[in-house]
Design a protein around this motif. Sequence first.
Motif, PDB file in Angstrom:
ATOM      1  N   VAL A 274       0.829  -1.204   0.000  1.00 27.18           N
ATOM      2  CA  VAL A 274       0.000   0.000   0.000  1.00 27.18           C
ATOM      3  C   VAL A 274       0.864   1.255   0.000  1.00 27.18           C
ATOM      4  N   VAL A 275       0.506   2.210  -0.859  1.00 23.96           N
ATOM      5  CA  VAL A 275       0.985   3.584  -0.777  1.00 23.96           C
ATOM      6  C   VAL A 275      -0.149   4.324  -0.081  1.00 23.96           C
ATOM      7  N   PRO A 276       0.079   4.862   1.128  1.00 28.92           N
ATOM      8  CA  PRO A 276      -1.029   5.372   1.948  1.00 28.92           C
ATOM      9  C   PRO A 276      -1.711   6.621   1.395  1.00 28.92           C
ATOM     10  N   TRP A 277      -2.877   6.889   1.959  1.00 34.45           N
ATOM     11  CA  TRP A 277      -3.700   8.049   1.624  1.00 34.45           C
ATOM     12  C   TRP A 277      -2.862   9.318   1.736  1.00 34.45           C
ATOM     13  N   HIS A 278      -2.895  10.145   0.678  1.00 34.77           N
ATOM     14  CA  HIS A 278      -2.184  11.415   0.663  1.00 34.77           C
ATOM     15  C   HIS A 278      -2.856  12.348  -0.332  1.00 34.77           C
ATOM     16  N   ALA A 279      -2.537  13.641  -0.237  1.00 32.13           N
ATOM     17  CA  ALA A 279      -3.166  14.662  -1.087  1.00 32.13           C
ATOM     18  C   ALA A 279      -2.134  15.289  -2.023  1.00 32.13           C
ATOM     19  N   HIS A 280      -2.627  15.898  -3.094  1.00 32.01           N
ATOM     20  CA  HIS A 280      -1.757  16.532  -4.080  1.00 32.01           C
ATOM     21  C   HIS A 280      -2.070  18.009  -4.290  1.00 32.01           C
ATOM     22  N   ASP A 281      -2.765  18.636  -3.364  1.00 29.61           N
ATOM     23  CA  ASP A 281      -3.066  20.059  -3.515  1.00 29.61           C
ATOM     24  C   ASP A 281      -1.806  20.914  -3.499  1.00 29.61           C
ATOM     25  N   ALA A 282      -0.755  20.480  -2.811  1.00 24.46           N
ATOM     26  CA  ALA A 282       0.486  21.254  -2.739  1.00 24.46           C
ATOM     27  C   ALA A 282       1.670  20.528  -3.373  1.00 24.46           C
ATOM     28  N   ARG A 283       1.438  19.347  -3.935  1.00 19.89           N
ATOM     29  CA  ARG A 283       2.550  18.553  -4.467  1.00 19.89           C
ATOM     30  C   ARG A 283       2.138  17.843  -5.756  1.00 19.89           C
ATOM     31  N   PRO A 284       2.260  18.539  -6.899  1.00 20.93           N
ATOM     32  CA  PRO A 284       1.929  17.888  -8.166  1.00 20.93           C
ATOM     33  C   PRO A 284       2.945  16.791  -8.497  1.00 20.93           C
ATOM     34  N   ALA A 285       2.464  15.757  -9.179  1.00 19.95           N
ATOM     35  CA  ALA A 285       3.340  14.640  -9.538  1.00 19.95           C
ATOM     36  C   ALA A 285       2.867  13.988 -10.827  1.00 19.95           C
ATOM     37  N   ASN A 286       3.802  13.380 -11.522  1.00 16.61           N
ATOM     38  CA  ASN A 286       3.515  12.492 -12.641  1.00 16.61           C
ATOM     39  C   ASN A 286       4.043  11.125 -12.244  1.00 16.61           C
ATOM     40  N   ILE A 287       3.224  10.090 -12.433  1.00 16.60           N
ATOM     41  CA  ILE A 287       3.604   8.732 -12.066  1.00 16.60           C
ATOM     42  C   ILE A 287       3.640   7.863 -13.318  1.00 16.60           C
ATOM     43  N   LEU A 288       4.778   7.194 -13.527  1.00 22.25           N
ATOM     44  CA  LEU A 288       4.935   6.228 -14.612  1.00 22.25           C
ATOM     45  C   LEU A 288       4.875   4.844 -13.996  1.00 22.25           C
ATOM     46  N   ILE A 289       3.956   4.015 -14.472  1.00 22.94           N
ATOM     47  CA  ILE A 289       3.894   2.626 -14.031  1.00 22.94           C
ATOM     48  C   ILE A 289       4.789   1.853 -14.990  1.00 22.94           C
ATOM     49  N   LEU A 290       5.944   1.414 -14.489  1.00 17.60           N
ATOM     50  CA  LEU A 290       6.930   0.766 -15.345  1.00 17.60           C
ATOM     51  C   LEU A 290       6.682  -0.738 -15.453  1.00 17.60           C
ATOM     52  N   GLU A 291       6.316  -1.356 -14.331  1.00 18.36           N
ATOM     53  CA  GLU A 291       6.072  -2.801 -14.317  1.00 18.36           C
ATOM     54  C   GLU A 291       4.868  -3.098 -13.446  1.00 18.36           C
ATOM     55  N   GLY A 292       4.145  -4.145 -13.797  1.00 17.25           N
ATOM     56  CA  GLY A 292       3.025  -4.609 -12.989  1.00 17.25           C
ATOM     57  C   GLY A 292       1.773  -3.765 -13.165  1.00 17.25           C
ATOM     58  N   THR A 293       0.867  -3.938 -12.233  1.00 19.94           N
ATOM     59  CA  THR A 293      -0.375  -3.165 -12.194  1.00 19.94           C
ATOM     60  C   THR A 293      -0.569  -2.682 -10.763  1.00 19.94           C
ATOM     61  N   ILE A 294      -1.330  -1.598 -10.631  1.00 19.08           N
ATOM     62  CA  ILE A 294      -1.610  -1.060  -9.305  1.00 19.08           C
ATOM     63  C   ILE A 294      -2.977  -0.387  -9.344  1.00 19.08           C
ATOM     64  N   THR A 295      -3.705  -0.474  -8.242  1.00 18.61           N
ATOM     65  CA  THR A 295      -5.055   0.072  -8.156  1.00 18.61           C
ATOM     66  C   THR A 295      -5.032   1.356  -7.349  1.00 18.61           C
ATOM     67  N   GLU A 296      -5.661   2.380  -7.892  1.00 17.83           N
ATOM     68  CA  GLU A 296      -5.757   3.682  -7.229  1.00 17.83           C
ATOM     69  C   GLU A 296      -7.165   3.861  -6.674  1.00 17.83           C
ATOM     70  N   TYR A 297      -7.237   4.338  -5.451  1.00 17.35           N
ATOM     71  CA  TYR A 297      -8.507   4.649  -4.794  1.00 17.35           C
ATOM     72  C   TYR A 297      -8.529   6.163  -4.618  1.00 17.35           C
ATOM     73  N   ARG A 298      -9.237   6.841  -5.503  1.00 18.66           N
ATOM     74  CA  ARG A 298      -9.175   8.297  -5.653  1.00 18.66           C
ATOM     75  C   ARG A 298     -10.391   8.977  -5.026  1.00 18.66           C
ATOM     76  N   SER A 299     -10.161  10.098  -4.371  1.00 14.18           N
ATOM     77  CA  SER A 299     -11.235  10.839  -3.704  1.00 14.18           C
ATOM     78  C   SER A 299     -12.326  11.298  -4.664  1.00 14.18           C
ATOM     79  N   SER A 300     -11.994  11.440  -5.923  1.00 11.08           N
ATOM     80  CA  SER A 300     -12.962  11.954  -6.894  1.00 11.08           C
ATOM     81  C   SER A 300     -13.586  10.878  -7.774  1.00 11.08           C
ATOM     82  N   CYS A 301     -13.456   9.605  -7.378  1.00  8.49           N
ATOM     83  CA  CYS A 301     -14.003   8.513  -8.190  1.00  8.49           C
ATOM     84  C   CYS A 301     -14.672   7.480  -7.282  1.00  8.49           C
ATOM     85  N   LYS A 302     -15.862   7.064  -7.648  1.00 11.30           N
ATOM     86  CA  LYS A 302     -16.632   6.107  -6.842  1.00 11.30           C
ATOM     87  C   LYS A 302     -16.103   4.680  -6.937  1.00 11.30           C
ATOM     88  N   VAL A 303     -15.292   4.400  -7.963  1.00  2.00           N
ATOM     89  CA  VAL A 303     -14.769   3.044  -8.171  1.00  2.00           C
ATOM     90  C   VAL A 303     -13.242   3.089  -8.235  1.00  2.00           C
TER      91      VAL A 303
END
Length: 164
Positions: free
Chosen positions: A89-118
């Motif tokens: 797990v990568v724990p719950w965190h916010a991006h209002d003050a820290r913009p980021a770009n994430i590259l998924i290089l290997e595998g798969t990962i599931t995101e649980y986003r505050s703005s999405c019901k699924v």
Amino acid sequence: MTQKSIAGRPSLVVAVALGLFESALASPSAMAGECPKDQVAADAMAPGATTPEGVTDEVLASIDLSSKGGDWKGNALRLRKLVVQPGGVVPWHAHDARPANILILEGTITEYRSSCKVPIEHKAGEVTAEFGNLAHWWKNNGKEPAVLYSADILPPMADNADTM
């Protein structure tokens, strides 16, 4: 820009760039997983896991942006490698003050986003932008480690617990 080689290997920048180019050729329509339009909503998902589990976070490079002056004072541009083990797990965190770009290089990962019901599934070769009114957490629900590269702007006085 200078490039570094380690033990005869091309630099990470070159390797990542070639990987992105190769991914684009292999699947030109590949885009980061997105929330289905009918599932987008404010505060759609409650905060999730709050502590990291089964994840390593290695800072590969960092640039102090203070020399740019003004609002850049104390900020850093950094590149990190995160390896999330199955069940990790990568724990719950916010991006209002820290913009980021994430590259998924290997595998798969599931995101649980505050703005999405699924949950949103991200696959190798995808890139996702994290910015603005976004809070989320990630979990590797797969059977293989997920390898992510994160390029972000770290604000001054950021607490390490908030920087995953």
